[in-house]
Design a protein around this motif. Structure first.
Motif, PDB file in Angstrom:
ATOM      1  N   ASP A  40      37.094  22.124 156.291  1.00  9.97           N
ATOM      2  CA  ASP A  40      38.149  21.348 155.380  1.00  9.97           C
ATOM      3  C   ASP A  40      39.523  21.469 156.317  1.00  9.97           C
ATOM      4  N   HIS A  41      40.711  20.742 155.815  1.00 14.04           N
ATOM      5  CA  HIS A  41      41.588  20.735 156.713  1.00 14.04           C
ATOM      6  C   HIS A  41      42.149  22.160 157.135  1.00 14.04           C
ATOM      7  N   GLY A  63      34.447  16.919 159.303  1.00 18.34           N
ATOM      8  CA  GLY A  63      34.250  16.420 158.356  1.00 18.34           C
ATOM      9  C   GLY A  63      34.525  17.462 157.218  1.00 18.34           C
ATOM     10  N   LEU A  64      34.172  17.075 155.652  1.00 17.20           N
ATOM     11  CA  LEU A  64      34.685  17.863 154.616  1.00 17.20           C
ATOM     12  C   LEU A  64      33.188  18.411 153.967  1.00 17.20           C
ATOM     13  N   HIS A  65      33.280  19.897 154.051  1.00 15.28           N
ATOM     14  CA  HIS A  65      32.067  20.448 153.319  1.00 15.28           C
ATOM     15  C   HIS A  65      32.252  20.148 151.738  1.00 15.28           C
ATOM     16  N   CYS A  95      28.974  17.690 155.774  1.00 14.60           N
ATOM     17  CA  CYS A  95      29.260  16.785 154.346  1.00 14.60           C
ATOM     18  C   CYS A  95      27.908  16.893 153.761  1.00 14.60           C
ATOM     19  N   GLY A  96      28.169  16.486 152.483  1.00 17.57           N
ATOM     20  CA  GLY A  96      26.750  16.584 151.569  1.00 17.57           C
ATOM     21  C   GLY A  96      27.240  16.893 150.419  1.00 17.57           C
ATOM     22  N   VAL A 128      26.073  15.438 159.903  1.00 16.92           N
ATOM     23  CA  VAL A 128      25.388  16.760 159.776  1.00 16.92           C
ATOM     24  C   VAL A 128      25.468  17.107 157.843  1.00 16.92           C
ATOM     25  N   LEU A 129      24.454  17.151 157.408  1.00 14.28           N
ATOM     26  CA  LEU A 129      24.127  17.366 155.990  1.00 14.28           C
ATOM     27  C   LEU A 129      24.104  18.435 155.474  1.00 14.28           C
TER      28      LEU A 129
END
Length: 258
Positions: A40-41, A63-65, A95-96, A128-129
Motif C-alpha cells: 500500500d502507500h 500495486g495495492l494488496h 493485487c487480487g 501479480v495476483l
C-alpha cells in the motif's frame, strides 16, 4: 546455478535488523534477481529504498494488496496509478482478492482488482495476483478482462489441478513457494502434471518459509529449497528447474532484472 525470487517482501520491517546480510545470503545462494510486490502507500518508500541500494538485484512492483483495501480505496488506487505513470515498474501488484480474514469488503476488493487490471493493460505490465479463499472470484475477473493482452502470475499457488489448468488457460503462470515443501501442502498432486514452462519460484518472504525452516522467518536464500522439491515432484534435474524458472521469471517481468 542462478535463481530468481519472483515474490519477496525484502523491504519488510522484519528484515530491518539484517537486511544487507540477508540480501548478501541470497546472492551467495544464487538468487540474482528479487522482485518486490508493493502492499500500500506506506510500503512504497521502504521498497524503493531497497531497490535504490540494490539496483541490479531488487526490482519494485506497484500495486495495492487486497488485505489493505478499505472502503476508502480511491486514495490508494490514485497513488498506485500516479507511481505507475512516474517511472518503470516490473509489474502491477500485488493485487487480487483475499477472503480468508474478512468477507465484508469483497465488493471493494473486486473494484480494486478491476482497476489494477486496467492499469496493467494501460502500461502493458504483468499482474501479480494474490488469491486466498477466493480463487473463483479472482479468476472470474481475469477471465472477463482477458483479451489476449493480460499476463502475469497467480502467486503462492496452492490450488487444485483443475485450478492450475485454469490459470494456464488464462495465460498466467503459477508462483510456487514454500507450500510445495509442506507435507500436506497439496502441490504434490498438482506439480507432477505441469510443465516447467508454467512455473515461477518465490518465497513470499518473510512468510511461508519452506521446510526445514517452516514457522521461522523466510528469506530469498531459501529459493533453492523450493526448487529441489519441484525437481523431485517433476522428476527432473535441479539445474533444469533453476534454468527454466529463472528464464520464465525474467521473461514475464520484461527488461527488469536483465
Amino acid at each position: 546455478m542462478t535463481f530468481s525470487d519472483s515474490h519477496a517482501h525484502v523491504y519488510s520491517p522484519q528484515f530491518q535488523p539484517d537486511q544487507d546480510e540477508m540480501l548478501l545470503r541470497a546472492y551467495e545462494n544464487g538468487i540474482e534477481t528479487i522482485f518486490m510486490p508493493n502492499i500500500d502507500h506506506e510500503s512504497i518508500e521502504a521498497m524503493l529504498d531497497v531497490e535504490a541500494r540494490y539496483p541490479s538485484q531488487c526490482f519494485a512492483m506497484m500495486g495495492l494488496h487486497p488485505c489493505h483495501v478499505t472502503r476508502n480505496l480511491e486514495r490508494e488506487l490514485y497513488e498506485v496509478e500516479e507511481w505507475l505513470g512516474r517511472r518503470p515498474f516490473a509489474a502491477v501488484g500485488e493485487c487480487g482478492i483475499d477472503l480468508y480474514w474478512d468477507k465484508t469488503l469483497l465488493a471493494e476488493q473486486q473494484e480494486a482488482l478491476r482497476v489494477q487490471v486496467a492499469l496493467a493493460k494501460k502500461y502493458n505490465l504483468p499482474l501479480v495476483l494474490h488469491t486466498r479463499e477466493a480463487f473463483r472470484e479472482t479468476a472470474d475477473i481475469i477471465t472477463e478482462a482477458q483479451d489476449g493482452t493480460l499476463r502475469g502470475v497467480f502467486h503462492c499457488f496452492s490450488g487444485t489441478p483443475a485450478e492450475a489448468e485454469e490459470v494456464i488457460r488464462l495465460g498466467f503462470q503459477l508462483g510456487i513457494g514454500g507450500v510445495a515443501t509442506f507435507k500436506n501442502g497439496g502441490l504434490d498432486k498438482v506439480l507432477p502434471g505441469l510443465g516447467l514452462e508454467h512455473l515461477l519460484l518465490e518465497t513470499d518472504c518473510p512468510y511461508l518459509a519452506p521446510i526445514p525452516h517452516r514457522g521461522k522467518r523466510n528469506e530469498p536464500a531459501y529459493v533453492p529449497l523450493v526448487a529441489r522439491r519441484v525437481a523431485e515432484l517433476l522428476g527432473c534435474p535441479l539445474e533444469e528447474v533453476a534454468a527454466a524458472t529463472n528464464r520464465n521469471t525474467l521473461a514475464l517481468f520484461g527488461e527488469a532484472g536483465k
